[in-house]
Motif scaffolding. Structure first.
Motif, PDB file in Angstrom:
ATOM      1  N   ILE A 223     -13.897 -10.780  -3.286  1.00 55.71           N
ATOM      2  CA  ILE A 223     -13.274 -10.472  -4.573  1.00 55.71           C
ATOM      3  C   ILE A 223     -13.567  -9.011  -4.883  1.00 55.71           C
ATOM      4  CG2 ILE A 223     -13.073 -11.111  -6.983  1.00 55.71           C
ATOM      5  CD1 ILE A 223     -12.363 -13.379  -4.988  1.00 55.71           C
ATOM      6  N   LEU A 224     -12.542  -8.159  -4.770  1.00 53.71           N
ATOM      7  CA  LEU A 224     -12.695  -6.727  -5.023  1.00 53.71           C
ATOM      8  C   LEU A 224     -12.385  -6.453  -6.490  1.00 53.71           C
ATOM      9  CD1 LEU A 224     -10.939  -5.127  -1.903  1.00 53.71           C
ATOM     10  CD2 LEU A 224     -13.219  -6.146  -2.105  1.00 53.71           C
ATOM     11  N   ILE A 225     -13.345  -5.881  -7.187  1.00 51.84           N
ATOM     12  CA  ILE A 225     -13.212  -5.643  -8.622  1.00 51.84           C
ATOM     13  C   ILE A 225     -13.033  -4.152  -8.873  1.00 51.84           C
ATOM     14  CG2 ILE A 225     -14.276  -5.983 -10.884  1.00 51.84           C
ATOM     15  CD1 ILE A 225     -16.048  -8.149  -9.426  1.00 51.84           C
ATOM     16  N   GLY A 226     -12.002  -3.805  -9.619  1.00 43.02           N
ATOM     17  CA  GLY A 226     -11.750  -2.415  -9.952  1.00 43.02           C
ATOM     18  C   GLY A 226     -10.957  -1.683  -8.892  1.00 43.02           C
ATOM     19  N   VAL A 253      -8.873 -12.160   0.701  1.00 37.69           N
ATOM     20  CA  VAL A 253      -9.307 -11.049  -0.139  1.00 37.69           C
ATOM     21  C   VAL A 253      -8.457 -11.064  -1.403  1.00 37.69           C
ATOM     22  CG1 VAL A 253      -9.580  -8.551  -0.323  1.00 37.69           C
ATOM     23  CG2 VAL A 253      -9.944  -9.679   1.878  1.00 37.69           C
ATOM     24  N   ARG A 254      -9.096 -10.993  -2.544  1.00 34.13           N
ATOM     25  CA  ARG A 254      -8.384 -10.941  -3.819  1.00 34.13           C
ATOM     26  C   ARG A 254      -8.861  -9.724  -4.598  1.00 34.13           C
ATOM     27  NH1 ARG A 254      -6.118 -13.947  -1.188  1.00 34.13           N
ATOM     28  NH2 ARG A 254      -5.360 -16.069  -1.614  1.00 34.13           N
ATOM     29  N   ARG A 255      -7.935  -9.106  -5.343  1.00 30.65           N
ATOM     30  CA  ARG A 255      -8.260  -7.908  -6.110  1.00 30.65           C
ATOM     31  C   ARG A 255      -8.132  -8.177  -7.606  1.00 30.65           C
ATOM     32  NH1 ARG A 255      -7.827  -2.817  -3.034  1.00 30.65           N
ATOM     33  NH2 ARG A 255      -7.438  -3.349  -0.846  1.00 30.65           N
ATOM     34  N   LEU A 256      -9.105  -7.688  -8.342  1.00 34.71           N
ATOM     35  CA  LEU A 256      -9.102  -7.795  -9.799  1.00 34.71           C
ATOM     36  C   LEU A 256      -9.078  -6.395 -10.394  1.00 34.71           C
ATOM     37  CD1 LEU A 256     -11.844 -10.532 -10.438  1.00 34.71           C
ATOM     38  CD2 LEU A 256      -9.466 -10.828  -9.736  1.00 34.71           C
ATOM     39  N   PRO A 257      -8.554  -6.242 -11.599  1.00 30.68           N
ATOM     40  CA  PRO A 257      -8.581  -4.923 -12.249  1.00 30.68           C
ATOM     41  C   PRO A 257     -10.000  -4.566 -12.676  1.00 30.68           C
ATOM     42  CG  PRO A 257      -7.778  -6.581 -13.760  1.00 30.68           C
ATOM     43  CD  PRO A 257      -7.907  -7.268 -12.423  1.00 30.68           C
ATOM     44  N   ALA A 272     -13.122 -14.264 -15.799  1.00 34.92           N
ATOM     45  CA  ALA A 272     -12.761 -15.620 -15.388  1.00 34.92           C
ATOM     46  C   ALA A 272     -11.241 -15.786 -15.331  1.00 34.92           C
ATOM     47  CB  ALA A 272     -13.383 -16.634 -16.346  1.00 34.92           C
ATOM     48  N   ARG A 273     -10.529 -15.271 -16.332  1.00 33.60           N
ATOM     49  CA  ARG A 273      -9.062 -15.366 -16.337  1.00 33.60           C
ATOM     50  C   ARG A 273      -8.454 -14.644 -15.140  1.00 33.60           C
ATOM     51  NH1 ARG A 273      -9.439 -12.963 -21.651  1.00 33.60           N
ATOM     52  NH2 ARG A 273      -9.899 -14.585 -23.183  1.00 33.60           N
ATOM     53  N   GLU A 274      -8.913 -13.415 -14.914  1.00 35.64           N
ATOM     54  CA  GLU A 274      -8.353 -12.615 -13.822  1.00 35.64           C
ATOM     55  C   GLU A 274      -8.661 -13.253 -12.468  1.00 35.64           C
ATOM     56  OE1 GLU A 274      -6.383 -10.154 -14.138  1.00 35.64           O
ATOM     57  OE2 GLU A 274      -6.712  -9.273 -16.109  1.00 35.64           O
ATOM     58  N   LEU A 275      -9.860 -13.795 -12.322  1.00 37.71           N
ATOM     59  CA  LEU A 275     -10.229 -14.397 -11.045  1.00 37.71           C
ATOM     60  C   LEU A 275      -9.402 -15.642 -10.771  1.00 37.71           C
ATOM     61  CD1 LEU A 275     -11.957 -14.590  -8.525  1.00 37.71           C
ATOM     62  CD2 LEU A 275     -13.699 -15.794  -9.884  1.00 37.71           C
ATOM     63  N   VAL A 276      -9.287 -16.520 -11.750  1.00 36.67           N
ATOM     64  CA  VAL A 276      -8.515 -17.752 -11.543  1.00 36.67           C
ATOM     65  C   VAL A 276      -7.059 -17.426 -11.232  1.00 36.67           C
ATOM     66  CG1 VAL A 276      -7.658 -19.845 -12.665  1.00 36.67           C
ATOM     67  CG2 VAL A 276     -10.072 -19.210 -12.886  1.00 36.67           C
ATOM     68  N   ALA A 277      -6.500 -16.464 -11.949  1.00 38.77           N
ATOM     69  CA  ALA A 277      -5.110 -16.067 -11.669  1.00 38.77           C
ATOM     70  C   ALA A 277      -4.970 -15.528 -10.252  1.00 38.77           C
ATOM     71  CB  ALA A 277      -4.654 -15.024 -12.683  1.00 38.77           C
ATOM     72  N   LEU A 279      -6.894 -16.258  -7.653  1.00 42.12           N
ATOM     73  CA  LEU A 279      -7.086 -17.347  -6.687  1.00 42.12           C
ATOM     74  C   LEU A 279      -5.852 -18.239  -6.592  1.00 42.12           C
ATOM     75  CD1 LEU A 279     -10.777 -18.428  -7.433  1.00 42.12           C
ATOM     76  CD2 LEU A 279      -9.939 -16.910  -5.632  1.00 42.12           C
ATOM     77  N   GLU A 280      -5.039 -18.239  -7.632  1.00 46.93           N
ATOM     78  CA  GLU A 280      -3.829 -19.061  -7.618  1.00 46.93           C
ATOM     79  C   GLU A 280      -2.677 -18.400  -6.859  1.00 46.93           C
ATOM     80  OE1 GLU A 280      -4.374 -21.628 -11.753  1.00 46.93           O
ATOM     81  OE2 GLU A 280      -3.343 -19.685 -11.812  1.00 46.93           O
ATOM     82  N   THR A 281      -2.841 -17.137  -6.518  1.00 47.26           N
ATOM     83  CA  THR A 281      -1.795 -16.462  -5.740  1.00 47.26           C
ATOM     84  C   THR A 281      -1.958 -16.790  -4.266  1.00 47.26           C
ATOM     85  OG1 THR A 281      -3.122 -14.452  -5.433  1.00 47.26           O
ATOM     86  CG2 THR A 281      -1.705 -14.565  -7.384  1.00 47.26           C
TER      87      THR A 281
END
Length: 282
Positions: A223-226, A253-257, A272-277, A279-281
């Motif tokens: 989970i890449l943040i930023g 690999v998932r990216r978060l803002p 939590a919102r950004e991560l769940v969204a 993971l749903e992709t």
């Protein structure tokens, strides 16, 4: 940097002052977790340190009338005084400045981020403590109930329970990994997900970690943040080391803002919102 000219211009124009509840003081915030918590309670600060940077990661937008107090580590005391706070929100990060702040108004401060201690319980407890300090103790319970309900709803949406390794890319060869004593780690636990990083951290995260160490987590999602620095992203795109990692080869690999890593309960919920969204992709 807040200049004297800018301060005088702001005073001449007149800063908008939100109408607070009876007895609730005007507030200024040096600490961002405190600012987020006040906003969640419905009483945003009239002045806030590093306002421009805060807006980039804030889970709740501050009012347009909010005054900028300059750097968190060296707030502009003239700007702070002109904002006429009845209460200044700070934290143990800025204890060195408390004598100066206290000459302007009473200071409300807590130790929210302590090495080795999970911060999520602390920022959750802060809701009731700050609400009481603001004279609105009844405001905390509905905010907390809403947060708990949202965490539960988000956890219910998670289908894939594989571990999530939480990291920021520093450069093409190093990352920062967030541990259990981070705000992100606490939110991950609320979602019922595992953080596979079992080693200690130096202050919520461990850095620098060579990218090759990520090979020890073949079953984890990365989970890449930023934002990733452009030069680092180009190097990763063509780098054998990064592209050889099993999670990268498998598309795990998932990216978060960018999210405030040292924020309050609102930032934990945003993560939590950004991560769940993400993971749903597919």
């Amino acid at each position: 940097m807040v200049t004297r000219r800018a301060l005088l211009a702001a005073m001449a124009a007149g800063w908008a002052r939100p109408v607070l509840g009876a007895g609730a003081p005007r507030i200024a915030a040096i600490d961002w977790a405190m600012a987020e918590t006040a906003m969640a309670l419905g009483h945003p600060p009239q002045a806030l340190a590093e306002l421009v940077a805060f807006r980039r990661v804030a889970p709740l937008p501050p009012p347009g009338s909010t005054a900028d107090l300059g750097l968190r580590g060296a707030p502009n005391l003239e700007a702070l005084s002109l904002s006429a706070p009845g209460l200044i929100l700070s934290s143990s990060y800025y204890a060195f400045a408390e004598p100066q702040l206290a000459r302007i108004a009473p200071v409300f401060s807590r130790a929210l981020y302590v090495p080795g201690e999970p911060p999520l319980p602390k920022v959750t407890e802060l809701l009731a403590e700050l609400a009481a300090a603001l004279g609105i103790p009844e405001a905390a319970a509905p905010v907390l109930a809403s947060a708990e309900a949202e965490f539960a709803a988000l956890a219910g949406r998670v289908q894939d329970r594989r571990p999530c390794l939480l990291l920021e890319i520093g450069d093409a060869r190093h990352v920062r990994i967030f541990g259990h004593d981070s705000l992100y780690g606490g939110a991950l636990e609320k979602l019922g997900l595992e953080n596979p990083w079992a080693e200690g951290t130096r202050f919520a995260f461990y850095a620098p970690v060579p990218i090759e160490r990520l090979a020890a987590f073949p079953e984890a999602r990365l989970i890449l943040i930023g934002e990733v620095p452009p030069q680092a992203q180009r190097a990763l795109d063509r780098g054998a080391l990064w592209n050889g990692l099993l999670p990268v080869r498998r598309g795990n690999v998932r990216r978060l803002p960018g999210i405030n890593a040292f924020g309050g309960l609102p930032s934990a919920l945003r993560f939590a919102r950004e991560l769940v969204a993400a993971l749903e992709t597919t």
